[in-house]
Every structure is written in structure tokens, then in C-alpha cells.
Design a protein around this motif. Sequence first.
Motif, short mmCIF file in Angstrom:
data_model
loop_
_atom_site.label_atom_id
_atom_site.label_comp_id
_atom_site.label_asym_id
_atom_site.label_seq_id
_atom_site.Cartn_x
_atom_site.Cartn_y
_atom_site.Cartn_z
N SER A 71 0.84 -1.35 -0.06
CA SER A 71 0.02 -0.03 -0.17
C SER A 71 0.85 1.06 0.10
N TYR A 72 0.16 2.49 -0.43
CA TYR A 72 1.02 3.78 -0.22
C TYR A 72 0.06 4.67 0.19
N ASP A 73 0.75 5.67 0.71
CA ASP A 73 0.08 6.78 1.74
C ASP A 73 0.61 7.94 0.88
N ARG A 74 -0.48 8.87 0.21
CA ARG A 74 0.09 9.94 -0.58
C ARG A 74 0.27 11.00 0.53
N ALA A 75 -0.23 11.22 1.80
CA ALA A 75 -0.21 11.96 2.65
C ALA A 75 1.23 12.20 3.39
N THR A 76 1.80 10.94 3.41
CA THR A 76 3.00 10.94 3.84
C THR A 76 4.05 10.33 3.01
N ASN A 77 3.77 10.44 1.79
CA ASN A 77 4.75 10.00 0.59
C ASN A 77 5.41 8.62 1.04
N SER A 78 4.79 7.61 1.50
CA SER A 78 5.48 6.44 2.07
C SER A 78 4.76 5.10 0.96
N LEU A 79 5.54 4.29 1.14
CA LEU A 79 5.12 2.77 0.70
C LEU A 79 5.39 1.80 1.66
N TYR A 80 4.20 0.87 1.86
CA TYR A 80 4.46 0.02 3.10
C TYR A 80 4.15 -1.37 2.23
N LEU A 81 4.86 -2.33 3.10
CA LEU A 81 4.61 -3.85 2.89
C LEU A 81 4.26 -4.71 3.90
N GLN A 82 2.93 -4.86 4.31
CA GLN A 82 2.79 -5.72 5.32
C GLN A 82 2.91 -7.01 5.10
N MET A 83 3.67 -7.74 6.04
CA MET A 83 3.89 -9.24 5.68
C MET A 83 3.60 -10.07 7.18
N ARG A 84 2.75 -11.12 6.69
CA ARG A 84 2.22 -12.09 7.76
C ARG A 84 2.71 -13.44 7.35
N SER A 85 2.22 -14.42 8.25
CA SER A 85 2.97 -15.59 8.25
C SER A 85 4.40 -15.73 7.49
N LEU A 86 5.37 -15.23 8.15
CA LEU A 86 6.71 -15.17 7.48
C LEU A 86 7.25 -16.57 7.51
N GLU A 87 8.02 -16.64 6.60
CA GLU A 87 8.73 -18.17 6.45
C GLU A 87 10.23 -18.04 6.38
N PRO A 88 11.05 -19.09 6.90
CA PRO A 88 12.36 -18.69 6.63
C PRO A 88 12.90 -18.47 5.28
N GLU A 89 12.02 -18.79 4.32
CA GLU A 89 12.50 -18.83 2.78
C GLU A 89 12.25 -17.15 2.52
N ASP A 90 11.46 -16.34 3.50
CA ASP A 90 11.37 -14.86 3.18
C ASP A 90 12.67 -14.07 3.72
N THR A 91 13.69 -14.80 4.29
CA THR A 91 14.66 -14.00 4.64
C THR A 91 15.45 -13.56 3.44
N ALA A 92 15.84 -12.35 3.31
CA ALA A 92 16.50 -11.45 2.47
C ALA A 92 16.58 -9.90 2.79
N MET A 93 17.32 -9.17 2.00
CA MET A 93 17.36 -7.85 2.02
C MET A 93 16.27 -7.21 1.17
N TYR A 94 15.26 -6.59 1.63
CA TYR A 94 14.10 -5.99 1.04
C TYR A 94 14.44 -4.65 0.39
N TYR A 95 14.03 -4.30 -0.80
CA TYR A 95 14.39 -2.98 -1.46
C TYR A 95 13.07 -2.25 -1.92
N CYS A 96 12.79 -1.05 -1.67
CA CYS A 96 11.86 -0.31 -2.17
C CYS A 96 12.33 0.26 -3.66
N ALA A 97 11.51 -0.03 -4.43
CA ALA A 97 11.71 1.00 -5.88
C ALA A 97 10.53 1.78 -6.25
#
Length: 126
Positions: A71-97
Motif C-alpha cells: 500500500s502507499y500513503d500520498r499524505a506521507t509519501n510512503s510505501l508499505y509492505l505488511q507481511m504475515r505468516s513469515l517463513e524462513p524462505e522470506d529471509t532477504a534484503m528488501y528493497y523499495c523501488a
Amino acid sequence: QVQLVESGGGSVQAGGSLRLSCAASGFTFEKYFTMAWFRQAPGQQREGVACINSDAVPKYSDSVQGRVTISYDRATNSLYLQMRSLEPEDTAMYYCAADNRRRLFCGHYLDEYNYWGQGTQVTVSS
């Protein structure tokens, strides 16, 4: 000058949740833009996780479908990623683009984005 700064990464146990944030400065959330989250695990290629366009239409990779929300919020100029049920395979460096070259739809190819953040580490333990 566009700057993307990620935050919210950390270490969690499998099954946990995290919310990543990306603060965008110098990047205007006008029509048309696209933004995305990518991740890169050690020894792996950078891969698209989720993306969104200026109409707030999201797209998710098969590996995270149903477990994340972008999701994003125009008011705060921000992008979000809500992650649930995380798994070991999700381990990584996460980049915004981000891209402001007036694309109508977002995608998960690297060259679809002309601005990148420095990344935030997510580590999921079993």
C-alpha cells in the motif's frame, strides 16, 4: 533528487509479521507512478515481491500471494509492505523501488524502476 529510505526490517520467528516502510523524498505521488518491493537473498537474484500503480492496483508474486499487502500513503509519501505468516524462505534484503516514467501498470522486472532504496534486512528463523 529522489531518495527512498526503507525501514521496519528485523528478525522474527516463523509465523510472525513485519511491516516494512519506504519513505520517499523528491518523488511525487502523482499520476502516473509505480512502486514496488523487491528482495534479494544471499547468492540469489533480486526478485519482485509486490508492486502497485497510481490507481492502487497491486500485484503480488506467487511466493507471497495471500501473505503480504502492499500500500502507499500520498499524505506521507510512503510505501508499505505488511507481511504475515513469515517463513524462513522470506529471509532477504528488501528493497523499495519507484518509477515516475508514467507507466500505467506495475511489474516485477528490475528495469521497470528508476529509483531504488538501500534496503532493509528481514530475517526469519524457524
